[in-house]
Write an enzyme that holds these catalytic residues in place. Sequence first.
Site, PDB file in Angstrom:
ATOM      1  N   GLU A 104       0.838  -1.207   0.000  1.00 61.04           N
ATOM      2  CA  GLU A 104       0.000   0.000   0.000  1.00 61.04           C
ATOM      3  C   GLU A 104       0.873   1.257   0.000  1.00 61.04           C
ATOM      4  OE1 GLU A 104      -0.051  -2.613   1.897  1.00 61.04           O
ATOM      5  OE2 GLU A 104      -1.989  -3.052   2.786  1.00 61.04           O
ATOM      6  N   THR A 107      11.093 -44.090 -11.282  1.00 60.00           N
ATOM      7  CA  THR A 107      11.783 -42.836 -10.978  1.00 60.00           C
ATOM      8  C   THR A 107      13.292 -42.976 -11.175  1.00 60.00           C
ATOM      9  OG1 THR A 107      11.829 -41.011  -9.402  1.00 60.00           O
ATOM     10  CG2 THR A 107      12.046 -43.233  -8.486  1.00 60.00           C
ATOM     11  N   ALA A 108      13.753 -44.214 -11.403  1.00 62.20           N
ATOM     12  CA  ALA A 108      15.163 -44.476 -11.708  1.00 62.20           C
ATOM     13  C   ALA A 108      15.244 -45.885 -12.280  1.00 62.20           C
ATOM     14  CB  ALA A 108      16.014 -44.385 -10.450  1.00 62.20           C
ATOM     15  N   ASP A 155      22.613 -40.209  -4.348  1.00 57.60           N
ATOM     16  CA  ASP A 155      22.643 -39.288  -5.497  1.00 57.60           C
ATOM     17  C   ASP A 155      23.595 -38.103  -5.348  1.00 57.60           C
ATOM     18  OD1 ASP A 155      20.647 -40.941  -6.323  1.00 57.60           O
ATOM     19  OD2 ASP A 155      19.013 -39.503  -6.071  1.00 57.60           O
ATOM     20  N   ARG A 167      19.938 -22.434  -8.947  1.00 59.35           N
ATOM     21  CA  ARG A 167      20.921 -21.846  -9.863  1.00 59.35           C
ATOM     22  C   ARG A 167      20.236 -20.788 -10.712  1.00 59.35           C
ATOM     23  NH1 ARG A 167      21.455 -27.372  -8.442  1.00 59.35           N
ATOM     24  NH2 ARG A 167      20.724 -27.993 -10.497  1.00 59.35           N
ATOM     25  N   SER A 196      17.675 -40.416  10.928  1.00 61.22           N
ATOM     26  CA  SER A 196      17.157 -40.923  12.211  1.00 61.22           C
ATOM     27  C   SER A 196      18.163 -41.797  12.949  1.00 61.22           C
ATOM     28  CB  SER A 196      15.897 -41.763  11.974  1.00 61.22           C
ATOM     29  OG  SER A 196      14.926 -41.015  11.296  1.00 61.22           O
ATOM     30  N   GLU A 228      12.035 -33.421  -1.386  1.00 63.91           N
ATOM     31  CA  GLU A 228      12.614 -34.027  -2.593  1.00 63.91           C
ATOM     32  C   GLU A 228      13.364 -35.260  -2.115  1.00 63.91           C
ATOM     33  OE1 GLU A 228      14.148 -31.853  -5.883  1.00 63.91           O
ATOM     34  OE2 GLU A 228      14.044 -29.951  -4.804  1.00 63.91           O
TER      35      GLU A 228
HETATM   36  C1  AOF Z   1       0.176  -5.296   4.382  1.00 66.86           C
HETATM   37  N1  AOF Z   1       0.760  -5.067   3.184  1.00 66.86           N
HETATM   38  O1  AOF Z   1       2.286  -5.479   1.644  1.00 66.86           O
HETATM   39  C2  AOF Z   1       2.236  -6.887   3.504  1.00 66.86           C
HETATM   40  C3  AOF Z   1       1.574  -7.171   4.733  1.00 66.86           C
HETATM   41  O2  AOF Z   1       7.068  -6.649   9.917  1.00 66.86           O
HETATM   42  P1  AOF Z   1       6.206  -5.956   8.923  1.00 66.86           P
HETATM   43  O3  AOF Z   1       5.838  -4.569   9.334  1.00 66.86           O
HETATM   44  O4  AOF Z   1       6.759  -6.005   7.515  1.00 66.86           O
HETATM   45  O5  AOF Z   1       4.803  -6.727   8.900  1.00 66.86           O
HETATM   46  C4  AOF Z   1       4.740  -8.037   8.421  1.00 66.86           C
HETATM   47  C5  AOF Z   1       3.314  -8.517   8.464  1.00 66.86           C
HETATM   48  O6  AOF Z   1       2.469  -7.635   7.723  1.00 66.86           O
HETATM   49  C6  AOF Z   1       3.138  -9.883   7.797  1.00 66.86           C
HETATM   50  O7  AOF Z   1       3.349 -10.949   8.717  1.00 66.86           O
HETATM   51  C7  AOF Z   1       1.704  -9.818   7.315  1.00 66.86           C
HETATM   52  O8  AOF Z   1       0.811 -10.067   8.387  1.00 66.86           O
HETATM   53  C8  AOF Z   1       1.568  -8.350   6.909  1.00 66.86           C
HETATM   54  N2  AOF Z   1       1.972  -8.197   5.491  1.00 66.86           N
HETATM   55  N3  AOF Z   1       0.542  -6.381   5.099  1.00 66.86           N
HETATM   56  O9  AOF Z   1      -0.672  -4.523   4.817  1.00 66.86           O
HETATM   57  C9  AOF Z   1       1.770  -5.784   2.723  1.00 66.86           C
HETATM   58  N4  AOF Z   1       3.272  -7.625   3.070  1.00 66.86           N
HETATM   59 ZN    ZN Z   2       0.948  -3.173   5.986  1.00 64.28          ZN
END
Ligand code: AOF
Ligand code: ZN
Length: 399
Positions: free
Chosen positions: A57, A166-167, A205, A212, A239, A318
């Site tokens: 925003e 798969t092989a 493997d 990359r 384990s 994987e």
């Molecule tokens: C929004 N707009 O573009 C995103 C949101 O630590 P901060 O301040 O970056 O907050 C992270 C949290 O904000 C994240 O865990 C999620 O809940 C929200 N992300 N919110 O309004 C955004 N990326």
């Molecule tokens: Zn926000």
Amino acid sequence: MLKQSEIDRYYMARALKLASRGLYTTYPNPAVGCIFVRQGRIIGAGWHHKAGQPHAEIMAIANAGGDVKGATAYVTLEPCSHFGRTPPCALRLVHEQVARVVVAAGDPNPKVSGRGIEILRQAGIEVTEHVLEKEAWFLNRAFMKSIAGSTPFVTLKVAMGIDCGTALEDGQSKWITDERSRHDVQKLRAQCDAVITSLATVIADDPRYSVRYDELPRSARMKVGRHELRQPLKVIIDSRNLLLSAYASKLEELKIFSADHALLCCASSCDDLSEKKLNDHTDAVFFPKDALDKDGHLNLNKVLEYLGSRQIRHVLVEAGPRLADAFLKQDLVDELLIYEAPKFLGKTSRRVFALESPKILDNAVSMEVYKVRKLSHDLKIHLLSHDLASKLKAFEERK
Ligand code: AOF
Ligand code: ZN
């Protein structure tokens, strides 16, 4: 004349496209996009790039030259209501006097969880929710699951021929699928936080499980710079602690331990979990005895919970049939990606899965088809767990 709901879906689809540009870089945050529209014109657009940097925003307000008064905001995730690394976006939208906010999906972060919408409504802003909710939720499925629970989202990936080999008998598997499929896997890895594999696969493997840059499809390279790429944590399930005993010398030789961060998951006979640094990029975690099943295998849910506690949101499994089967049998797979090449590996080839057959068909492990796509020569089959599929269906029905 287009209906308002069609206009809303159009702009939200564009905001979602913008959001997807952050898929490789926003961890541990979700990928979010935002568009401001006034009098039928887009006046600002933005997306969240990186944790600690402004949210979508705020980027879009800056892109609009700071003036979004009276505009409609299209946001792919509920605007935040909390002070995190950055201040609350909901308050900023109120401050900027936007007229209306259209939201795709709610933010399940317990610090937000509806409060962002509430702030907007209490300030007299019109809010429309659930526009392209399914698409928005799916884009951030790993964030959505992990922020609200204790375990990461699990993607299981396998490559196989048309008769499920798969092989070859002697282990030859390079390559079953073609280059296009393998580049698609690179893209998947680049979006994941950890790759889980078994000691058996690592010994057999000697894989790197790295991302990359030059092998990423062009569509991914357009969204992420070479130096922004994250390498997933390599998690090796051992384990029987063989990499600390019989195979100790392999720790120096195997590619998976050569550069990126690796985590050995071992067993201990104690009651508590303990951790040990083996070198500057390899750690070991010793799970307590109640995390072992009767055959001495680590309980995979406990491994996932541990990874969740380290803020791992999306894991990619994987591995060979034994570990893949265990994840499936324990109902821990959220999505299964099958890359299927149109080749017959024959009856002595190694099976991609080797689950015990059920006594009756109703008890067969089953999933739901999400998408099937033809990549160059191969098929990419995308399956979802029943839980995930019904969650998505519920979003559809709300429309
Ligand atoms: C929004 N707009 O573009 C995103 C949101 O630590 P901060 O301040 O970056 O907050 C992270 C949290 O904000 C994240 O865990 C999620 O809940 C929200 N992300 N919110 O309004 C955004 N990326
Ligand atoms: Zn926000």
